[in-house]
Design a protein around this motif. Structure first.
Motif, PDB file in Angstrom:
ATOM      1  N   TYR A  79      42.184  52.242  42.146  1.00 39.97           N
ATOM      2  CA  TYR A  79      43.602  52.301  42.771  1.00 39.97           C
ATOM      3  C   TYR A  79      43.392  52.245  44.338  1.00 39.97           C
ATOM      4  O   TYR A  79      44.250  51.907  45.226  1.00 39.97           O
ATOM      5  N   GLU A  80      42.268  52.779  44.638  1.00 39.85           N
ATOM      6  CA  GLU A  80      41.961  52.978  46.103  1.00 39.85           C
ATOM      7  C   GLU A  80      41.760  51.533  46.828  1.00 39.85           C
ATOM      8  O   GLU A  80      41.809  51.425  48.037  1.00 39.85           O
ATOM      9  N   GLU A  81      41.541  50.742  45.917  1.00 39.22           N
ATOM     10  CA  GLU A  81      41.383  49.180  46.535  1.00 39.22           C
ATOM     11  C   GLU A  81      42.565  48.215  46.245  1.00 39.22           C
ATOM     12  O   GLU A  81      42.404  47.054  46.424  1.00 39.22           O
ATOM     13  N   LEU A  82      43.531  48.685  45.645  1.00 39.72           N
ATOM     14  CA  LEU A  82      44.835  47.868  45.273  1.00 39.72           C
ATOM     15  C   LEU A  82      45.368  47.096  46.394  1.00 39.72           C
ATOM     16  O   LEU A  82      45.644  45.878  46.235  1.00 39.72           O
ATOM     17  N   ARG A  83      45.348  47.810  47.597  1.00 40.62           N
ATOM     18  CA  ARG A  83      46.083  47.195  48.788  1.00 40.62           C
ATOM     19  C   ARG A  83      45.280  46.167  49.169  1.00 40.62           C
ATOM     20  O   ARG A  83      45.707  45.131  49.722  1.00 40.62           O
ATOM     21  N   LYS A  84      43.833  46.204  49.258  1.00 42.23           N
ATOM     22  CA  LYS A  84      42.956  45.150  49.483  1.00 42.23           C
ATOM     23  C   LYS A  84      43.106  44.101  48.687  1.00 42.23           C
ATOM     24  O   LYS A  84      43.178  42.859  49.171  1.00 42.23           O
ATOM     25  N   SER A 129      46.288  36.099  46.080  1.00 42.75           N
ATOM     26  CA  SER A 129      47.197  37.012  45.605  1.00 42.75           C
ATOM     27  C   SER A 129      48.455  36.348  45.439  1.00 42.75           C
ATOM     28  O   SER A 129      49.282  36.668  44.572  1.00 42.75           O
ATOM     29  N   ARG A 130      49.195  35.596  46.549  1.00 46.56           N
ATOM     30  CA  ARG A 130      50.227  35.069  46.505  1.00 46.56           C
ATOM     31  C   ARG A 130      50.456  33.984  45.382  1.00 46.56           C
ATOM     32  O   ARG A 130      51.629  34.177  44.681  1.00 46.56           O
ATOM     33  N   GLU A 131      49.422  33.369  45.099  1.00 44.33           N
ATOM     34  CA  GLU A 131      49.439  32.494  43.750  1.00 44.33           C
ATOM     35  C   GLU A 131      49.674  33.301  42.560  1.00 44.33           C
ATOM     36  O   GLU A 131      50.466  33.018  41.596  1.00 44.33           O
ATOM     37  N   GLY A 176      39.610  40.712  31.454  1.00 46.10           N
ATOM     38  CA  GLY A 176      40.184  40.424  32.469  1.00 46.10           C
ATOM     39  C   GLY A 176      40.159  41.203  33.511  1.00 46.10           C
ATOM     40  O   GLY A 176      39.510  42.129  33.412  1.00 46.10           O
ATOM     41  N   ASP A 177      41.053  40.975  34.764  1.00 49.03           N
ATOM     42  CA  ASP A 177      40.920  42.018  35.773  1.00 49.03           C
ATOM     43  C   ASP A 177      41.862  43.045  35.654  1.00 49.03           C
ATOM     44  O   ASP A 177      43.166  43.101  35.535  1.00 49.03           O
ATOM     45  N   ASN A 178      41.086  44.480  35.606  1.00 54.23           N
ATOM     46  CA  ASN A 178      41.769  45.485  35.308  1.00 54.23           C
ATOM     47  C   ASN A 178      42.928  45.796  36.567  1.00 54.23           C
ATOM     48  O   ASN A 178      43.980  46.273  36.266  1.00 54.23           O
ATOM     49  N   GLU A 179      42.405  45.403  37.718  1.00 55.39           N
ATOM     50  CA  GLU A 179      43.297  45.836  38.934  1.00 55.39           C
ATOM     51  C   GLU A 179      44.590  45.094  38.815  1.00 55.39           C
ATOM     52  O   GLU A 179      45.733  45.719  39.166  1.00 55.39           O
ATOM     53  N   TRP A 180      44.394  43.651  38.539  1.00 51.28           N
ATOM     54  CA  TRP A 180      45.561  42.932  38.591  1.00 51.28           C
ATOM     55  C   TRP A 180      46.547  43.273  37.422  1.00 51.28           C
ATOM     56  O   TRP A 180      47.733  42.832  37.565  1.00 51.28           O
TER      57      TRP A 180
END
Length: 358
Positions: free
Chosen positions: A69-74, A81-83, A139-143
């Motif tokens: 979560y500490e890296e979600l903004r990045k 990310s837009r795609e 898959g990507d947990n953050e996404w």
């Protein structure tokens, strides 16, 4: 899950087998002991089944505790990310609902109650079990966390509007039926709060508290290595409970189950393949493409069941179709996990896990 993270190799190595055995056990339990469904049904608050809620919440908790979560903004502001966000919104809130409506209209034309239930499933975008399918497919947990959060916001804002549009307006025009369906925004928000809010908040608190007290190395190598496998046990528990609820009906009414299954299977597979190839076409890496595909192909069956029961009644065909939904989704999704790995070998062979493949 990777071998480094998984401390129960037998469980993960034969996960497909365990899931199918859990399905068979649940069906057998519900068929031999029909009173089990009544007992489970009595453990409910409103339309929320406590056993299923516990299973789903715990099933989602370990993957959500793993999210950085500490890296979600990045991550959200990173290149590509837009795609991801655009494709997710288009797939989930435009293509998905229309595709399910079309398939239900074609394959369930003579069964208006089943058709209605299937449409309700198509309108409810997944915010729960997709976390586990995504994790199993690496898959990507953050996404995954970002996209299910996005779906939850759109779900609260759009579900009632879409239900009215597809069933009352479009359904009246295409089906010749004038059925007015109203879904409370509050009921949608309640479903999102229970099935996503609780594990989300628990995962965030767990991560930030323990990282501060114990450090990242202990958290990743000790705590998460012990917590992660419990998600799979919760998954198996949830499957047994879900299948036992309708075990008697599945055995007694196999043709009805098959009728509902046809458009659902087509929907899950088509949505997954479209989303996966769109991700690959836009040169998004495997982990994010897999997350995009599973979040688009899965559905929030808890919400669909709750709406069907509250609007049409527990014994209705609409409610029956929504309950059959997750029973079909589980084996299809575990098959799609294996398909994702096959596509990884075919499309992402020798690719480095970066934002875009070469």
């Amino acid at each position: 899950m990777s071998n480094k993270e998984e401390k129960l190799p037998i469980l993960t190595r034969f996960l497909t087998l365990w899931i199918f055995l859990a399905m068979i056990f649940g069906i057998g339990l519900g068929y031999v002991y029909p009173e089990v469904a009544n007992i489970i049904g009595s453990l409910s608050i409103g339309t929320t089944s406590i056993p299923i809620a516990i299973g789903l919440i715990w099933m989602m908790y370990p993957p959500l505790a793993k999210v950085r979560y500490e890296e979600l903004r990045k991550i959200v502001t990173a290149k590509g990310s837009r795609e991801m966000l655009s494709l997710s919104i288009i797939q989930n809130w435009i293509i998905g609902p229309f595709l399910m409506f079309l398939l239900a209209s074609i394959f369930l034309a003579e069964y208006p109650d089943f058709r209605m239930g299937v449409v309700l499933i198509g309108l409810a975008r997944c915010i729960a079990m997709v976390i586990v399918w995504n994790s199993l497919a690496e898959g990507d947990n953050e996404w995954a966390a970002i996209l299910v959060a996005l779906n939850s916001v759109f779900q609260i804002a759009m579900y009632s509007i879409l239900a009215y549009f597809f069933i009352t307006i479009l359904g009246s025009w295409l089906w010749g039926e004038s059925l007015v369906i109203q879904v409370s925004v509050l009921s949608v928000a309640q479903s999102v709060a229970i099935y996503l809010g609780i594990p989300f908040l628990s995962g965030i608190l767990t991560r930030f508290i323990l990282l501060k007290k114990k450090g990242r190395r202990w958290y990743d190598e000790v705590f998460m290595s012990k917590l992660s496998p419990t998600s799979l046990f919760a998954l198996l528990f949830t499957i047994v409970v879900m299948f036992s609820l309708k075990g008697e009906y599945i055995v007694a009414l196999p043709l009805h189950v098959a009728r509902v299954a046809i458009p659902l299977i087509l929907y899950f597979v088509i949505m997954f393949l479209i989303s996966f190839f769109l991700g690959w076409l836009f040169k998004i890496d495997y982990a994010r493409t897999t997350t995009l595909a599973f979040t688009a192909a899965s559905n929030n069956f808890e919400l669909a069941i709750a709406v069907a029961i509250s609007v049409f009644g527990l014994a209705s065909g609409e409610a029956f179709a929504t309950v059959i939904g997750p029973l079909i989704e589980v084996p299809v999704m575990i098959s799609l996990v294996n398909l994702a790995f096959w596509l990884k070998k075919k499309l992402y062979a020798s690719k480095v896990s970066t934002l875009k493949h070469n």
